[in-house]
Scaffold this active site. Structure first.
Site, mmCIF file in Angstrom:
data_model
loop_
_atom_site.group_PDB
_atom_site.id
_atom_site.type_symbol
_atom_site.label_atom_id
_atom_site.label_comp_id
_atom_site.label_asym_id
_atom_site.label_seq_id
_atom_site.Cartn_x
_atom_site.Cartn_y
_atom_site.Cartn_z
ATOM 1 N N SER A 131 -11.853 13.532 15.230
ATOM 2 C CA SER A 131 -11.181 14.588 16.653
ATOM 3 C C SER A 131 -12.379 14.916 17.150
ATOM 4 O O SER A 131 -12.220 16.181 17.594
ATOM 5 C CB SER A 131 -10.444 15.354 15.648
ATOM 6 O OG SER A 131 -9.043 15.230 17.083
ATOM 7 N N SER A 132 -13.255 14.096 17.551
ATOM 8 C CA SER A 132 -14.425 14.688 18.400
ATOM 9 C C SER A 132 -13.231 14.488 19.733
ATOM 10 O O SER A 132 -13.703 15.342 20.884
ATOM 11 C CB SER A 132 -15.474 13.691 18.655
ATOM 12 O OG SER A 132 -15.270 12.148 19.330
ATOM 13 N N SER A 133 -13.063 13.588 20.075
ATOM 14 C CA SER A 133 -11.537 13.415 21.163
ATOM 15 C C SER A 133 -11.060 14.995 21.475
ATOM 16 O O SER A 133 -10.936 15.855 22.521
ATOM 17 C CB SER A 133 -10.787 12.714 21.294
ATOM 18 O OG SER A 133 -10.120 12.222 20.298
ATOM 19 N N GLU A 165 -4.140 12.570 26.058
ATOM 20 C CA GLU A 165 -5.212 11.975 25.269
ATOM 21 C C GLU A 165 -3.712 10.554 25.149
ATOM 22 O O GLU A 165 -4.897 9.200 25.339
ATOM 23 C CB GLU A 165 -5.364 12.040 23.630
ATOM 24 C CG GLU A 165 -5.276 10.795 23.327
ATOM 25 C CD GLU A 165 -6.592 11.275 21.436
ATOM 26 O OE1 GLU A 165 -7.265 12.295 22.271
ATOM 27 O OE2 GLU A 165 -7.323 10.142 20.985
ATOM 28 N N ASP A 177 -4.498 16.709 15.567
ATOM 29 C CA ASP A 177 -5.764 17.082 16.278
ATOM 30 C C ASP A 177 -6.078 18.750 17.399
ATOM 31 O O ASP A 177 -6.866 19.466 17.012
ATOM 32 C CB ASP A 177 -6.560 15.808 17.149
ATOM 33 C CG ASP A 177 -6.012 14.992 15.984
ATOM 34 O OD1 ASP A 177 -5.697 15.321 14.054
ATOM 35 O OD2 ASP A 177 -6.617 13.255 16.074
HETATM 36 C C1 GLA Z 1 -5.241 10.754 14.817
HETATM 37 C C2 GLA Z 1 -4.823 10.953 15.841
HETATM 38 C C3 GLA Z 1 -4.110 12.310 15.423
HETATM 39 C C4 GLA Z 1 -3.305 12.057 13.374
HETATM 40 C C5 GLA Z 1 -4.007 11.048 12.982
HETATM 41 C C6 GLA Z 1 -4.299 10.640 11.196
HETATM 42 O O1 GLA Z 1 -6.151 11.622 14.064
HETATM 43 O O2 GLA Z 1 -5.050 12.324 17.081
HETATM 44 O O3 GLA Z 1 -3.033 12.748 15.669
HETATM 45 O O4 GLA Z 1 -1.934 11.016 13.658
HETATM 46 O O5 GLA Z 1 -5.033 9.920 13.361
HETATM 47 O O6 GLA Z 1 -3.128 11.332 10.161
#
Ligand code: GLA
Length: 391
Positions: A131-133, A165, A177
Site C-alpha cells: 500500500s504505497s498508495s 482513492e 490500508d
Molecule cells: C487493497 C485495498 C484494500 C483491501 C486489500 C485486499 O490493498 O486497498 O482495501 O481490499 O487490497 O484485502
C-alpha cells in the site's frame, strides 16, 4: 532523522524558501482478512517502517507545488484548478480535491485559502501489495490537516483518503490500508471491524519467529480493474442473499453451508467469491483469537487456508505467488504464508522460525529465480506507528 527524511528535507530547502514540517506516512502489512474490508469483515493490518516522507509548508501563493522525489517530477497547479491527471499526480490531487468536497462528516467542506510547497519520496516499493498508495494519500492528508488547522480526526482522514482513492485513481478500495496508515501502533496488530469501523490493538509477540515479505516483482496491470470486478461480484452475490435470505451483510452468514441453498441463483464465479468471503470472515475471527493467545502455529495454518481461498475461489493470486507459498509449505519452519494485499502480484507474507529464516529465504528465492528468471526481493519489516510528524 533517517537518510530518506533528510533527503526529502534537503530537496525541499533547495527548491523552496520556508521551513517545512516533516511527516512519515507508513505502508502496511496484513496478517489475515484479505478482500473482506469491503465486505463487512475483520482485517488484521499493521503499519510498517516502509513508507513515504513528506516535507510541506504553506507558500502564500495560489499555487500548489509538488515534487515527487521517486519519479523526479514536478507539478505546479492552481488551488482552483484541481483536476484528474495520471500516475502519482492523481493520488495527491485527489486528496487535495477531497478536502474541498462538502461531505456529511465535514459539513460544508474545507476551504483551502492558500497554496503550499510539498516534496515527497520514500522507501516503499510500488505495486508490492504493501500500500504505497495509502502512504502517499495519508501523509498528504495529515499534512494538509495540520497546515490548515482543519482539525479532522484520524478516522475522518482515513475515510477521506479512501474516498480520494475511489475518486481520481478509480480504485474502489476498502478502508483497511488508509486505516492502518492512520492508526498503526508500534509492535501492535490492529484488529479492525470494517462493519463498525472500530478497532482494537493487541501486541504482536513473535518469540522465536519473524515476519518476512517476499516480493515476486510481478505487477499485473489488471490489479485495479480486476479489484473493482471482485467488488462488483460480491455486491451481486449480496443482493441475491439479501433478497432470498433476508440478510443485510456477509457478516450475518455464519457458515459456508448456509450459502449452499443459493448456489443455483448465482453464477459459478459469484458463488465462489461469496464462499470465499464467508469463509474468510469466519477464519479471521478465529485467527484473531489465536494470535491473542499467542498460538502462532494454528494461526499460521489459517494463513495457508486464506491463500488457498484467494487463489482458487477469489482468483486474485498468480503463478509466482502460488509458487512462493508452495515453497513455504514445503518447509516445516515456515508456519504460515500467503499472498498479501490486492493480489495479481506483489508480496507473500511469511512467518518463519528465526534460525531457519536465512536458509529458507535463500532456497526460495533461488528456486524462484530458476523458475521465473526474476530476482525476488526480500523485505524485512518492523511494525511502527501510523502517520506522524517527525521532529
Ligand atoms: C487493497 C485495498 C484494500 C483491501 C486489500 C485486499 O490493498 O486497498 O482495501 O481490499 O487490497 O484485502
Amino acid at each position: 532523522m533517517n537518510t530518506i527524511a533528510s533527503k526529502v528535507n534537503d530537496i525541499f530547502k533547495k527548491n523552496y524558501s520556508l521551513t517545512p514540517h516533516l511527516y512519515f506516512s507508513p505502508g502496511r502489512i496484513n496478517f489475515i482478512g484479505e478482500h473482506i474490508d469491503y465486505n463487512d469483515g475483520f482485517v488484521m493490518p499493521a503499519a510498517i517502517d516502509k513508507g513515504i516522507y513528506y516535507a510541506i509548508a504553506l507558500n502564500n501563493t495560489d499555487d500548489i507545488n509538488f515534487y515527487s522525489v521517486d519519479f523526479d517530477e514536478k507539478l505546479t497547479i492552481n488551488i482552483r484548478d484541481i483536476k484528474k491527471m495520471t500516475g502519482w499526480k492523481n493520488y495527491v490531487l485527489s486528496v487535495v480535491n477531497e478536502f474541498r468536497i462538502p461531505f456529511s462528516i465535514y459539513g460544508e467542506g474545507a476551504e483551502m485559502k492558500a497554496g503550499f510547497d510539498c516534496v515527497f519520496g520514500g522507501n516503499i516499493a510500488d505495486g508490492a501489495g504493501i500500500s504505497s498508495s495509502a502512504a502517499v494519500e495519508g501523509g498528504l492528508a495529515f499534512g494538509i490537516n495540520e497546515l490548515f488547522k482543519f482539525g479532522y480526526s484520524r478516522k475522518e482522514l482515513a475515510l477521506l483518503c479512501q474516498r480520494a482513492e475511489h475518486n481520481f485513481p478509480g480504485v474502489m478500495c476498502g478502508i483497511m490500508d488508509q486505516y492502518a496508515n492512520m492508526f498503526g501502533k508500534k509492535d501492535h496488530v490492529i484488529l479492525l471491524d470494517t462493519r463498525s469501523v472500530e478497532h482494537q490493538y493487541f501486541p504482536l509477540q513473535l518469540e522465536g519467529y519473524e515476519i518476512v515479505l517476499i516480493n515476486t516483482k510481478v505487477h499485473h496491470s489488471l490489479a485495479s480493474s480486476e479489484y473493482n470486478v471482485r467488488r462488483k461480484q460480491c455486491e451481486e452475490g449480496l443482493e441475491i442473499l439479501k433478497k432470498e435470505k433476508g440478510i443485510n451483510s456477509f457478516r450475518d452468514i455464519k457458515s459456508k453451508e448456509e450459502l449452499l441453498p443459493f448456489k443455483d441463483k448465482m453464477t459459478g464465479k459469484v458463488y465462489d467469491r461469496c464462499k470465499y468471503v464467508v469463509e474468510e470472515i469466519i477464519r479471521t475471527q478465529a485467527a484473531a483469537k489465536l494470535l491473542q493467545q499467542n498460538n502462532l502455529i494454528e494461526f499460521g495454518k489459517l494463513m495457508f487456508k486464506t491463500h488457498e481461498g484467494l487463489s482458487k475461489l477469489y482468483e486474485v493470486s498468480c503463478k509466482e505467488l502460488d509458487f512462493l507459498v508452495e515453497k513455504a509449505k514445503e518447509n516445516k519452519d515456515v508456519i504460515g504464508a500467503r499472498m498479501m494485499g490486492g493480489g495479481f502480484g506483489g508480496c507473500t507474507i511469511n512467518i518463519i522460525k528465526k534460525e531457519s529464516s536465512e536458509k529458507f529465504l535463500s532456497d526460495a528465492t533461488t528456486s524462484y529465480k530458476n523458475k521465473f528468471h526474476v530476482e525476488a526481493e526480500i523485505i524485512q519489516v518492523r511494525i511502527e506507528d501510523g502517520t506522524h510528524e517527525i521532529i
